[in-house]
Scaffold this motif. Structure first.
Motif, mmCIF file in Angstrom:
data_model
loop_
_atom_site.group_PDB
_atom_site.id
_atom_site.type_symbol
_atom_site.label_atom_id
_atom_site.label_comp_id
_atom_site.label_asym_id
_atom_site.label_seq_id
_atom_site.Cartn_x
_atom_site.Cartn_y
_atom_site.Cartn_z
ATOM 1 N N TRP A 149 0.396 1.555 -5.844
ATOM 2 C CA TRP A 149 1.367 0.542 -5.108
ATOM 3 C C TRP A 149 1.131 -0.649 -4.529
ATOM 4 O O TRP A 149 1.842 -1.461 -4.506
ATOM 5 N N ILE A 192 1.602 -2.691 -7.495
ATOM 6 C CA ILE A 192 2.817 -2.941 -7.983
ATOM 7 C C ILE A 192 3.511 -4.173 -6.920
ATOM 8 O O ILE A 192 4.309 -5.093 -7.343
ATOM 9 N N MET A 194 2.432 -7.305 -8.192
ATOM 10 C CA MET A 194 3.055 -7.614 -9.247
ATOM 11 C C MET A 194 4.311 -8.057 -8.779
ATOM 12 O O MET A 194 5.107 -9.147 -9.383
ATOM 13 N N MET A 195 5.135 -7.481 -7.837
ATOM 14 C CA MET A 195 6.561 -7.965 -7.364
ATOM 15 C C MET A 195 6.418 -9.458 -6.765
ATOM 16 O O MET A 195 7.165 -10.105 -7.064
ATOM 17 N N LEU A 205 6.107 -11.677 -9.649
ATOM 18 C CA LEU A 205 7.369 -11.875 -10.283
ATOM 19 C C LEU A 205 8.189 -12.591 -9.792
ATOM 20 O O LEU A 205 9.044 -13.388 -10.277
ATOM 21 N N TYR A 206 8.284 -12.555 -8.607
ATOM 22 C CA TYR A 206 9.174 -13.241 -7.478
ATOM 23 C C TYR A 206 9.020 -14.551 -7.641
ATOM 24 O O TYR A 206 9.987 -15.679 -7.755
ATOM 25 N N ILE A 252 10.315 -15.952 -10.870
ATOM 26 C CA ILE A 252 11.714 -16.145 -11.134
ATOM 27 C C ILE A 252 12.324 -16.950 -10.204
ATOM 28 O O ILE A 252 13.392 -17.670 -10.377
#
Lengths: 276, 133
Positions: free
Chosen positions: B15, B18, B21-22, B25-26, B29
């Motif tokens: 977790w 993750i 990673m979020m 990724l945010y 993008i």
């Protein structure tokens, strides 16, 4: 629009977290990743290669092809950086700054005037950074040799302790970058010129690939270091260990040269006159 | 309730990665600045690297370096006693490749800045649109 992006990210994270419920739990010896090929590596490495550090043995021997092409990826990153940024046309910048070392005076020479007489009293300095930084220069002079020594230790001792070509090469490159940051880019070109860096970066790949070709010449598969026992005069198992050391040295040289090349090109935007 | 906590403890490492990673990724993008996008890419790569390393962990095991005597004799090696070396090997090369991709990405960004005098994505797109018309 921003809320839309946040929703995408949260959705992505939610799906991944839902998937982890099926994953093996932390530290589970029966996890799928630890069951198939890894016990074979752990139990046979010392018999087959006499290298105590299993990571090094897997990296350079069992997965030698992977590491060789990894080295080629790094090599091409260095070359790509030159192709992207290098400006071959030497544009004469008009303004130049010199320091008269005994007095600490800064000379500002406008366009169209020649440089001061060629002597040790004058040193050229960057336009952006005028102050004389004694502490930084002395500090880096103390740090650089020891970090280079440590880098050589990391490369050479990779068989018995955590380390190897990639790590040692990065430390070696970092020490040269530290020298270039604490002094200036022109001075570091006198130590490692761009030409030398490109040659070293190719030399590393050639050492790696050449070791593989040497193995084929002595009648074995590509990168099967056991064949090197005929020229090294040791038994097949020890020859594998020595072969791993040879390719690690190649990797170290290549990584060091590419780090230096990346810094040279990124810091000066390819002009190679003055950097950070 | 006890069952829930045992799930949390055994999956907590995933977790954390993750979440990292979020974040990466945010940044990739949603951020407008190209250097921030590259930093986001690096955070994402770090999350993947940590994920692989944590797969290799085994309870009551030590680092994958076999202790041995100088005469060459060594005890029988059991796979249970050493953590999985394979993810370490894969990530060792991945770290260096991450540095290489970072270098090339920064070179591209410098080129873009020389051409458009800005690193904001929308301003670059605006300049391209104006030039095409």
């Amino acid at each position: 629009m921003k809320i839309f992006k946040i929703v995408i990210v949260l959705l992505f994270g939610g799906v991944l977290i839902y998937c982890t419920l099926d994953f093996p739990s932390w530290g589970d010896p029966q996890a799928p990743a630890s069951r198939h090929v890894s016990p074979r590596y752990i139990e046979k490495t010392i018999e087959e290669t006499s290298v105590p550090n299993i990571v090094t043995a897997v990296l350079a021997d069992y997965r030698g092809y992977d590491t060789m092409f990894e080295t080629i990826v790094i090599f091409s990153a260095g070359i790509a950086c030159i192709f992207l940024l290098r400006v071959s046309k030497r544009k004469k910048s008009g303004l130049q700054m010199y320091r008269h070392v005994p007095t600490g005076l800064t000379l500002r020479i406008e366009e169209g005037y020649g440089p001061p007489p060629d002597s040790r009293d004058f040193e050229r300095i960057d336009l952006m950074w005028v102050p004389y930084d004694l502490i930084v220069k002395t500090g880096s002079r103390l740090i650089v040799p020891f970090s280079q020594l440590f880098a050589l230790y990391v490369i050479a001792h990779g068989h018995h302790s955590p380390g190897g070509g990639f790590q040692g090469g990065v430390i070696l490159g970092a020490s040269i970058i530290l020298f270039a940051i604490s002094n200036n880019l022109r001075l570091s070109f006198t130590r490692i010129s761009e030409k030398l860096a490109v040659l070293l970066c190719g030399l590393g790949v050639i050492i790696y690939a050449g070791t593989g070709i040497l193995c084929t010449i002595f009648g074995s598969n590509y990168l099967d270091y056991g064949a090197l026992s005929k020229i090294l005069g040791v038994d097949v198992i020890t020859a594998r260990s020595h072969g791993i050391l040879m390719v690690e040295i190649g990797v170290g040289i290549c990584v060091m040269a590419v780090m230096v090349l990346l810094y040279y090109n990124l810091a000066s935007a390819g002009r190679h006159d003055e950097g950070l | 309730m006890n069952e829930f906590f045992s799930i949390v403890i055994s999956k907590l490492n995933y977790w954390v990665y993750i979440t990292l990673m979020m974040i990466g990724l945010y940044a990739m993008i949603a951020k407008n600045n190209l250097v921030k996008k590259i930093i986001g890419m690096n955070i994402l790569q770090t999350a993947v690297i940590l994920f692989f390393i944590s797969i290799g962990a085994k309870r009551d095991a030590t680092i994958p370096i076999i202790t041995h005597g100088h005469a060459g004799e060594h005890h029988a090696v059991h796979a249970v006693d050493f953590i999985n070396p394979l993810p370490h090997v894969l990530m060792l090369t991945a770290i260096v490749v991450a540095v290489a991709t970072l270098g090339v990405a920064l070179a591209l960004v410098i080129k873009l800045y020389q051409k458009y005098q800005t690193l904001e994505e929308d301003e670059i797109l605006e300049q391209i649109r104006v030039r095409d018309e």
